[in-house]
Every structure is written in C-alpha cells, then in structure tokens.
Design a protein around this motif. Structure first.
Motif, PDB file in Angstrom:
ATOM      1  N   SER A 138       0.817  -1.212   0.000  1.00 37.26           N
ATOM      2  CA  SER A 138       0.000   0.000   0.000  1.00 37.26           C
ATOM      3  C   SER A 138       0.852   1.264   0.000  1.00 37.26           C
ATOM      4  CB  SER A 138      -0.925  -0.012   1.212  1.00 37.26           C
ATOM      5  OG  SER A 138      -1.884  -1.044   1.105  1.00 37.26           O
ATOM      6  N   VAL A 142       0.203   4.189  -2.810  1.00 38.71           N
ATOM      7  CA  VAL A 142      -0.125   5.587  -2.528  1.00 38.71           C
ATOM      8  C   VAL A 142       0.895   6.515  -3.177  1.00 38.71           C
ATOM      9  CG1 VAL A 142      -0.261   7.299  -0.673  1.00 38.71           C
ATOM     10  CG2 VAL A 142      -1.383   5.081  -0.404  1.00 38.71           C
ATOM     11  N   ALA A 145       0.352   6.158  -7.379  1.00 33.48           N
ATOM     12  CA  ALA A 145      -0.962   6.305  -8.007  1.00 33.48           C
ATOM     13  C   ALA A 145      -1.130   7.654  -8.718  1.00 33.48           C
ATOM     14  CB  ALA A 145      -2.070   6.089  -6.980  1.00 33.48           C
ATOM     15  N   LEU A 165      -6.896   4.793  -0.767  1.00 36.37           N
ATOM     16  CA  LEU A 165      -7.192   4.795  -2.194  1.00 36.37           C
ATOM     17  C   LEU A 165      -8.608   4.282  -2.498  1.00 36.37           C
ATOM     18  CD1 LEU A 165      -3.771   3.493  -3.585  1.00 36.37           C
ATOM     19  CD2 LEU A 165      -4.637   5.850  -3.556  1.00 36.37           C
ATOM     20  N   GLN A 168     -11.798   6.293  -5.017  1.00 38.41           N
ATOM     21  CA  GLN A 168     -11.154   7.323  -5.824  1.00 38.41           C
ATOM     22  C   GLN A 168     -11.363   7.024  -7.313  1.00 38.41           C
ATOM     23  OE1 GLN A 168      -9.551   9.975  -4.282  1.00 38.41           O
ATOM     24  NE2 GLN A 168     -10.287   9.011  -2.390  1.00 38.41           N
ATOM     25  N   ASP A 170      -9.680   7.103 -10.024  1.00 38.70           N
ATOM     26  CA  ASP A 170      -8.311   7.222 -10.500  1.00 38.70           C
ATOM     27  C   ASP A 170      -7.949   6.030 -11.371  1.00 38.70           C
ATOM     28  OD1 ASP A 170      -8.123   5.179  -8.658  1.00 38.70           O
ATOM     29  OD2 ASP A 170      -7.039   6.343  -7.161  1.00 38.70           O
TER      30      ASP A 170
END
Length: 406
Positions: A138, A142, A145, A165, A168, A170
C-alpha cells in the motif's frame, strides 16, 4: 525499442488444460473479430488498426509491467507476485496472446522505496507500457498512483489494500478488498471467539496499509464491545529490538496481540513474544499470510490467526489447474501474492483485449465490474475497488489451516 534495464521477456509455457484455456478464451464479440485474418482486416480498414481491433494490430509484443518489492523484507510479496504474473503471461501467450499480439512481462523491483518506484514507472511509460500489475504494498501504491494517473497508466494491484485509495476515480484498481472491510471481518471473528481486549502494533514502513488495517480492526472490535489497551507503532529497520517491542506488547496484558507487519517481522516478533508468554493469542494482518511466516516463525506462530486474501482450501478446477502448473513452473506452493497477481494480470489483459481505437485503458477497466478469477468471480465497483471476502486460517502443525468465517 529494446527492453529497459531490469526487465525480462515472458517465457513460453506448455499448452493449457481445457479448463484454464476456456477461462482465457471464452467466446466473445472481441474473440470473434480476433479470428479474422490480418489480410482481411487490412483490406477492410486500408491501414493498420490499433489494439482494440482484434487480429489487425501491427506486429510486435504487448508489454505489461510488474512493480513490486523483490528484495528486502517484502520480497515474499514481490517475488510471489512476479511469479503469478509470469504464469499468467505464459498462459496468455499459450492461448494466442492478446488480439494476436504476444505478451511480454517487464518486472521491476521497487525496493519498497517510493522514489525508486516512481522512477520505474517513468521507465515503463517510456517503454510503451500502459498496464502495470502492482504495486504489491500500500505504501508504494499511494506513492505512485498520482503519477500513474498523470501518465495514463493503469495499475492493477494484487495486494494493496489501503483505505486511502478507496472510492477514488483514478487509475488504481485492485482484486482484494480494502483494509477497513478486511479489518472488520477479522475483528468480528476475534470477538466471537471470546477475547475482549487488544494490543496492536503496526509497521510504519508500510504505513498506508498497517495503520489502516489496525484502525479497521479496532473500530469494529470497539463497536462490538471490545477495548484496545495498547496501540503502538514501529519502523522496520536493521537493528530493531523485537525483544523490547514484545515486552511493550505483553505489558498491556491484552487477550489478543494484533500484528500488522510483514511475514518476516511478524515471525521475529512472535518468537520474542512466545519466549515470554506461551498463551496469549496472536493475530496477524493478511500481509503476513505467506509461507515465509511459517518458515521463519516455526513453533512461535502455532495457533496464530492469519487472515488470507485467497481460499487455500478452494476446489475450483481453474485454481487446481493453476496450482499444478505453478508448482511445476516454480517448484513451490503459490501464496496469495501469486494467486492474486495471476488474477490481476488476466483482469488487465481483458481490458487490453476490449480496448477500442482511441479509448483510454482506464475507461475500459471501469466497465469491467465482474471477472472470472481463479477461485471465484471478482467484483469491482465503479471506483475499481474489489469487495471480496477474507479467508481466515489458523497456523496448525506448521500449516495454514482454513477455519470457517463467523
């Protein structure tokens, strides 16, 4: 264009068993187009088609990146994930590639270092990679991303579960549920078994996961009526005193010690705890649920509750076929990093297969709300977050023994 440094092409593999071949090549409108000849497509279009038009794209391999920590304390995640992705690429090529293209896997070791990970992502973008399997932690997810979003690259993570995340819109997608969902499931099981107090410890080297996981456990445990007596952290590094950490945890006199750390650190910390107390219940995060925990922890991790991101007792035929081929290919049992990386690679490959002229890959991914995984259907919401369950195990006789979820 030559391969970038640190990358290696995919290797060929034997023909697939019928069940797995069917998983990769189930009939679809896209598959039907793929069976048209290159000559027919050229006559029809009058020019080479792009990737989304099956069987018509220019010759040459499609490159899928892999980003994971393949050295240091998280190497069990990175190496396992890379091997799962490699087997998926082998299977894709054995089934004819993606829309007639052979597939190459470009693996990069992020060293669990955000700066290194971002440099590797830039290198992959330059090499024409639009799909990356990873990251495996993770903290790195982060960190990279935003860059992936900026460069138009899709990340499909096998194991990154941070709540940071979640929700999101994204370019980050994942095949496992986030820490809040998983932590709540873990807390419910612990509370149902009788414990009412927790002492928690989280490794800040993967803070985006470990703190988020502990918070998920604590919030649900508290809502059920339990209490957290100690909430502490440390940063994994050479020379860390696991003995001192064990003393701090045991001083809280909690019913359960919840450890959110790598398999290596969880094993070492468990050994120091067991030297002082043979009876306190140990519980881990899924991060520790690899074979490395058993190898390094030995008797110290006997009886520990270890949630898993896959079902070790699955009898799904596609999983059993994968299991046999993985053992033949790598001479070891696949853990959750390998199983989830295989699914993540094929999920991303399906998006590449469906991509149309001028369409962004991230938009294709957002349409893939369901996908047939090795063990079960995978469900993704509109943000690319998976809603899959955790599978609880207990270490017994040096093995992960599945236990029923409460």
């Amino acid at each position: 264009m030559g391969l970038p440094a640190g990358a290696s092409p995919a290797e060929s593999f034997a023909p697939l068993p019928p069940s797995v071949h069917g998983l990769l090549t189930a009939p679809s409108p896209v598959d039907s187009r793929r069976r048209r000849s290159v000559a027919a497509c050229a006559a029809w279009l009058g020019a080479p088609a792009l990737l989304g038009l099956a069987g018509c794209a220019p010759a040459g391999p499609l490159r899928i990146g892999f980003l994971g920590g393949m050295s240091g304390r998280v190497a069990d995640l990175g190496v396992g994930g890379r091997n799962g992705a490699r087997l998926a690429v082998d299977d894709l090529n054995a089934a004819g590639g993606i829309n007639g293209h052979p597939v190459e896997l470009l693996p990069f070791d992020d060293e669990q270092n955000p700066d290194v990970a971002r440099r590797h992502l830039q290198t992959m973008a330059t090499a024409g990679v639009h799909l990356v399997v990873g990251p495996m932690t993770s903290a790195i997810a982060v960190a990279v991303a935003p860059l992936a979003q900026e460069r138009g690259m899709v990340l499909v993570s096998p194991t990154s579960t941070t709540h940071e995340l979640t929700g999101q819109a994204d370019a980050f997608f994942r095949v496992v549920s986030d820490t809040q969902t998983g932590g709540a499931q873990n807390a419910e099981h612990l509370y149902a078994k009788g414990p009412r107090t927790l002492a928690c410890i989280a490794d800040l080297q993967n803070r985006a996961f470990s703190v988020s996981w502990v918070q998920g456990v604590q919030q649900r445990f508290s809502a059920l009526g339990g209490r957290t007596l100690l909430d502490t952290t440390y940063a994994s590094a050479p020379g860390i005193s696991y003995s001192a950490l064990a003393q701090t945890l045991l001083a809280a006199q909690a019913d359960v010690i919840e450890i959110a750390a790598s398999a290596a650190d969880t094993a070492l910390l468990s050994q120091h705890i067991r030297q002082r107390n043979e009876f306190v219940q140990l519980a881990t995060s899924p991060w520790a649920g690899t074979e490395q925990l058993l190898q390094m922890g030995g008797r110290a991790v006997e009886g520990a509750l270890v949630p898993q991101y896959y079902d070790r007792s699955s009898r799904a035929q596609s999983y059993l076929d994968f299991l046999a081929r993985f053992r033949q290919r790598f001479s070891e049992h696949p853990g959750y990093p390998s199983v989830n990386a295989y699914d993540a690679t094929l999920l991303g490959a399906e998006a590449l297969r469906l991509q149309r002229r001028g369409e962004a890959l991230v938009d294709v991914m957002r349409r893939l709300h369901s996908f047939k995984g090795l063990q079960r259907p995978l469900s993704l919401n509109e943000f690319g977050d998976s809603t899959g369950p955790l599978f609880l195990t207990r270490v017994r006789n040096g093995q992960f023994e599945p236990i029923e979820r409460t």
